[in-house]
Design a protein around this motif. Structure first.
Motif, PDB file in Angstrom:
ATOM      1  N   THR A  29     -53.456 -38.877   2.501  1.00  0.00           N
ATOM      2  CA  THR A  29     -54.083 -37.781   3.220  1.00  0.00           C
ATOM      3  C   THR A  29     -53.498 -36.529   2.448  1.00  0.00           C
ATOM      4  O   THR A  29     -52.523 -36.383   1.967  1.00  0.00           O
ATOM      5  CB  THR A  29     -53.883 -37.925   4.914  1.00  0.00           C
ATOM      6  N   MET A  30     -54.309 -35.565   3.036  1.00  0.00           N
ATOM      7  CA  MET A  30     -53.973 -34.057   2.286  1.00  0.00           C
ATOM      8  C   MET A  30     -52.525 -33.577   2.752  1.00  0.00           C
ATOM      9  O   MET A  30     -51.752 -32.886   2.222  1.00  0.00           O
ATOM     10  CB  MET A  30     -55.161 -33.079   2.239  1.00  0.00           C
ATOM     11  N   ILE A  31     -52.553 -33.562   4.221  1.00  0.00           N
ATOM     12  CA  ILE A  31     -51.426 -32.724   4.927  1.00  0.00           C
ATOM     13  C   ILE A  31     -50.348 -33.644   5.017  1.00  0.00           C
ATOM     14  O   ILE A  31     -49.019 -33.264   4.922  1.00  0.00           O
ATOM     15  CB  ILE A  31     -52.056 -32.104   6.296  1.00  0.00           C
ATOM     16  N   TYR A  32     -50.597 -34.787   5.537  1.00  0.00           N
ATOM     17  CA  TYR A  32     -49.684 -35.919   5.862  1.00  0.00           C
ATOM     18  C   TYR A  32     -48.701 -36.520   4.509  1.00  0.00           C
ATOM     19  O   TYR A  32     -47.679 -36.975   4.643  1.00  0.00           O
ATOM     20  CB  TYR A  32     -49.648 -37.004   6.956  1.00  0.00           C
ATOM     21  N   ALA A  33     -49.599 -36.561   3.584  1.00  0.00           N
ATOM     22  CA  ALA A  33     -49.307 -37.434   2.446  1.00  0.00           C
ATOM     23  C   ALA A  33     -49.052 -38.903   2.715  1.00  0.00           C
ATOM     24  O   ALA A  33     -48.083 -39.534   2.200  1.00  0.00           O
ATOM     25  CB  ALA A  33     -48.134 -36.842   1.661  1.00  0.00           C
ATOM     26  N   MET A  34     -49.705 -39.438   3.859  1.00  0.00           N
ATOM     27  CA  MET A  34     -49.532 -40.783   4.136  1.00  0.00           C
ATOM     28  C   MET A  34     -50.814 -41.599   3.522  1.00  0.00           C
ATOM     29  O   MET A  34     -51.709 -40.915   3.460  1.00  0.00           O
ATOM     30  CB  MET A  34     -49.379 -40.861   5.636  1.00  0.00           C
ATOM     31  N   PRO A  35     -50.646 -43.106   3.500  1.00  0.00           N
ATOM     32  CA  PRO A  35     -51.844 -43.659   3.015  1.00  0.00           C
ATOM     33  C   PRO A  35     -53.170 -43.741   3.862  1.00  0.00           C
ATOM     34  O   PRO A  35     -52.728 -43.530   5.240  1.00  0.00           O
ATOM     35  CB  PRO A  35     -51.125 -44.965   2.941  1.00  0.00           C
ATOM     36  N   LYS A  36     -54.203 -43.333   3.636  1.00  0.00           N
ATOM     37  CA  LYS A  36     -55.345 -43.196   4.452  1.00  0.00           C
ATOM     38  C   LYS A  36     -55.736 -44.599   5.000  1.00  0.00           C
ATOM     39  O   LYS A  36     -56.538 -44.708   5.847  1.00  0.00           O
ATOM     40  CB  LYS A  36     -56.433 -42.750   3.608  1.00  0.00           C
ATOM     41  N   GLY A  37     -55.148 -45.756   4.569  1.00  0.00           N
ATOM     42  CA  GLY A  37     -55.358 -46.802   4.969  1.00  0.00           C
ATOM     43  C   GLY A  37     -54.991 -47.222   6.399  1.00  0.00           C
ATOM     44  O   GLY A  37     -55.666 -47.811   7.125  1.00  0.00           O
ATOM     45  N   TYR A  38     -54.038 -46.352   7.070  1.00  0.00           N
ATOM     46  CA  TYR A  38     -53.847 -46.649   8.364  1.00  0.00           C
ATOM     47  C   TYR A  38     -54.915 -45.789   9.136  1.00  0.00           C
ATOM     48  O   TYR A  38     -55.183 -46.238  10.292  1.00  0.00           O
ATOM     49  CB  TYR A  38     -52.506 -45.626   8.720  1.00  0.00           C
ATOM     50  N   ALA A  39     -55.580 -44.645   8.670  1.00  0.00           N
ATOM     51  CA  ALA A  39     -56.760 -44.300   9.368  1.00  0.00           C
ATOM     52  C   ALA A  39     -57.804 -45.025   9.200  1.00  0.00           C
ATOM     53  O   ALA A  39     -58.486 -45.404  10.097  1.00  0.00           O
ATOM     54  CB  ALA A  39     -56.768 -42.823   8.793  1.00  0.00           C
TER      55      ALA A  39
ATOM     56  N   VAL B 149     -50.845 -22.800  18.155  1.00  0.00           N
ATOM     57  CA  VAL B 149     -50.363 -22.327  16.866  1.00  0.00           C
ATOM     58  C   VAL B 149     -51.159 -21.696  15.983  1.00  0.00           C
ATOM     59  O   VAL B 149     -50.657 -20.799  14.968  1.00  0.00           O
ATOM     60  CB  VAL B 149     -49.633 -23.619  16.090  1.00  0.00           C
ATOM     61  N   ARG B 150     -52.507 -21.600  16.368  1.00  0.00           N
ATOM     62  CA  ARG B 150     -53.396 -20.491  15.285  1.00  0.00           C
ATOM     63  C   ARG B 150     -53.348 -19.389  15.952  1.00  0.00           C
ATOM     64  O   ARG B 150     -53.362 -18.347  15.305  1.00  0.00           O
ATOM     65  CB  ARG B 150     -54.659 -21.228  15.043  1.00  0.00           C
ATOM     66  N   TYR B 151     -53.663 -19.285  17.282  1.00  0.00           N
ATOM     67  CA  TYR B 151     -53.831 -17.920  18.015  1.00  0.00           C
ATOM     68  C   TYR B 151     -52.862 -17.413  18.802  1.00  0.00           C
ATOM     69  O   TYR B 151     -52.920 -16.099  18.860  1.00  0.00           O
ATOM     70  CB  TYR B 151     -55.243 -18.024  18.697  1.00  0.00           C
ATOM     71  N   VAL B 152     -51.865 -18.126  19.289  1.00  0.00           N
ATOM     72  CA  VAL B 152     -51.037 -17.338  20.233  1.00  0.00           C
ATOM     73  C   VAL B 152     -49.498 -17.640  19.797  1.00  0.00           C
ATOM     74  O   VAL B 152     -48.944 -16.468  19.434  1.00  0.00           O
ATOM     75  CB  VAL B 152     -51.016 -18.509  21.442  1.00  0.00           C
ATOM     76  N   ILE B 153     -49.198 -18.637  19.149  1.00  0.00           N
ATOM     77  CA  ILE B 153     -47.687 -18.929  18.602  1.00  0.00           C
ATOM     78  C   ILE B 153     -48.053 -18.891  17.194  1.00  0.00           C
ATOM     79  O   ILE B 153     -48.256 -20.394  16.773  1.00  0.00           O
ATOM     80  CB  ILE B 153     -46.891 -19.891  19.458  1.00  0.00           C
ATOM     81  N   PRO B 154     -47.568 -18.061  16.298  1.00  0.00           N
ATOM     82  CA  PRO B 154     -47.791 -18.381  14.974  1.00  0.00           C
ATOM     83  C   PRO B 154     -46.716 -19.295  14.333  1.00  0.00           C
ATOM     84  O   PRO B 154     -45.787 -18.778  13.646  1.00  0.00           O
ATOM     85  CB  PRO B 154     -47.564 -16.756  14.374  1.00  0.00           C
ATOM     86  N   LEU B 155     -47.020 -20.517  14.398  1.00  0.00           N
ATOM     87  CA  LEU B 155     -46.137 -21.539  13.646  1.00  0.00           C
ATOM     88  C   LEU B 155     -46.905 -22.154  12.724  1.00  0.00           C
ATOM     89  O   LEU B 155     -48.012 -22.266  12.528  1.00  0.00           O
ATOM     90  CB  LEU B 155     -45.774 -22.589  14.823  1.00  0.00           C
ATOM     91  N   PRO B 156     -46.067 -22.440  11.610  1.00  0.00           N
ATOM     92  CA  PRO B 156     -47.037 -23.111  10.365  1.00  0.00           C
ATOM     93  C   PRO B 156     -47.149 -24.769  10.740  1.00  0.00           C
ATOM     94  O   PRO B 156     -46.916 -25.496   9.729  1.00  0.00           O
ATOM     95  CB  PRO B 156     -45.898 -22.973   9.293  1.00  0.00           C
ATOM     96  N   LEU B 157     -47.785 -24.936  11.553  1.00  0.00           N
ATOM     97  CA  LEU B 157     -48.207 -26.546  11.831  1.00  0.00           C
ATOM     98  C   LEU B 157     -49.475 -26.827  11.375  1.00  0.00           C
ATOM     99  O   LEU B 157     -50.691 -26.182  11.879  1.00  0.00           O
ATOM    100  CB  LEU B 157     -48.282 -26.902  13.576  1.00  0.00           C
ATOM    101  N   THR B 158     -49.834 -27.384  10.382  1.00  0.00           N
ATOM    102  CA  THR B 158     -50.975 -27.732   9.899  1.00  0.00           C
ATOM    103  C   THR B 158     -51.684 -29.147   9.935  1.00  0.00           C
ATOM    104  O   THR B 158     -52.739 -29.350   9.625  1.00  0.00           O
ATOM    105  CB  THR B 158     -50.786 -27.574   8.257  1.00  0.00           C
ATOM    106  N   PHE B 159     -50.875 -29.833  10.665  1.00  0.00           N
ATOM    107  CA  PHE B 159     -51.151 -31.267  10.784  1.00  0.00           C
ATOM    108  C   PHE B 159     -52.158 -31.572  11.970  1.00  0.00           C
ATOM    109  O   PHE B 159     -52.869 -32.673  11.918  1.00  0.00           O
ATOM    110  CB  PHE B 159     -50.006 -32.102  11.062  1.00  0.00           C
ATOM    111  N   THR B 160     -52.308 -30.643  12.726  1.00  0.00           N
ATOM    112  CA  THR B 160     -53.136 -30.629  14.023  1.00  0.00           C
ATOM    113  C   THR B 160     -54.685 -31.095  13.692  1.00  0.00           C
ATOM    114  O   THR B 160     -55.323 -31.861  14.376  1.00  0.00           O
ATOM    115  CB  THR B 160     -53.068 -29.437  14.822  1.00  0.00           C
ATOM    116  N   GLU B 161     -55.176 -30.516  12.828  1.00  0.00           N
ATOM    117  CA  GLU B 161     -56.762 -30.640  12.530  1.00  0.00           C
ATOM    118  C   GLU B 161     -56.911 -32.162  11.819  1.00  0.00           C
ATOM    119  O   GLU B 161     -57.720 -32.837  12.299  1.00  0.00           O
ATOM    120  CB  GLU B 161     -57.185 -29.760  11.439  1.00  0.00           C
ATOM    121  N   GLU B 162     -56.114 -32.501  10.956  1.00  0.00           N
ATOM    122  CA  GLU B 162     -56.167 -33.845  10.338  1.00  0.00           C
ATOM    123  C   GLU B 162     -55.781 -34.919  11.434  1.00  0.00           C
ATOM    124  O   GLU B 162     -56.522 -35.839  11.493  1.00  0.00           O
ATOM    125  CB  GLU B 162     -55.310 -34.036   9.315  1.00  0.00           C
TER     126      GLU B 162
END
Length: 177
Positions: free
Chosen positions: A125-135, A40-53
């Motif tokens: 979390t910054m991207i998911y906006a889910m509680p960090k307690g799960y991580a 999604v970063r280099y081939v298919i330009p999709l706005p998926l930002t969750f992959t790094e987190e």
């Protein structure tokens, strides 16, 4: 007495079997997630930002859970220089001592990790906006698994007929089936 050692080793292998499969599943998810991130970063330009987190949290969980597998295979750090120069009776007690010290460390990590994970539920979390307690729950879970493995390996070290020859050597029963 040998029955206790054999039973402890068998239970350790079963727990480790499950942990290794969970780690492999987390690794597969991690690889797929990183591939998706590259696509999604280099081939298919999709706005998926969750992959790094997601990759960060998968890697942390996998690495933490793998600690108990290292303990089960006796590949944790020990003082091999001193250990190998002691007589057999002293090596048994030193091996059990290492197990007890490791258990105390991982129990403290488990205990304080519970509070760490609990406080994480008040942060998002910054991207998911889910509680960090799960991580963060990976810390006490991995420490609990390490305590289980250290208790089982400690029972094996204490009750086994054969004395370990080295700190990181596999237990005698581990080489058989």
């Amino acid at each position: 007495m040998g029955d206790i050692a054999t039973t402890a080793k068998r239970l350790s292998r079963r727990v480790n079997w499950l942990v290794e499969r969970i780690c492999v599943a987390l690794l597969v998810l991690l690889v797929l997630d990183v591939w998706l991130g590259v696509l999604v970063r280099y081939v298919i330009p999709l706005p998926l930002t969750f992959t790094e987190e997601l990759a960060r949290y998968l890697m942390i969980w996998m690495a933490l859970l793998a600690v108990s597998s290292g303990i089960a295979h006796r590949e944790h750090i020990g003082v091999a220089f001193v250990f190998e120069r002691l007589p057999a009776a002293a090596r048994r007690w030193l091996a059990v001592g290492f197990d007890v010290i490791g258990f105390a460390f991982f129990f403290a990590l488990f205990w304080y990790g519970l509070g760490f994970a609990e406080r994480g539920f008040s942060r998002l979390t910054m991207i998911y906006a889910m509680p960090k307690g799960y991580a963060f729950a990976g810390v006490p879970l991995a420490a609990a698994m390490a305590c289980v493995q250290l208790a089982l390996i400690g029972l094996h070290d204490f009750f086994a007929r054969d004395v370990p020859e080295a700190v990181s050597a596999p237990t005698p029963d581990a080489r058989v089936g």
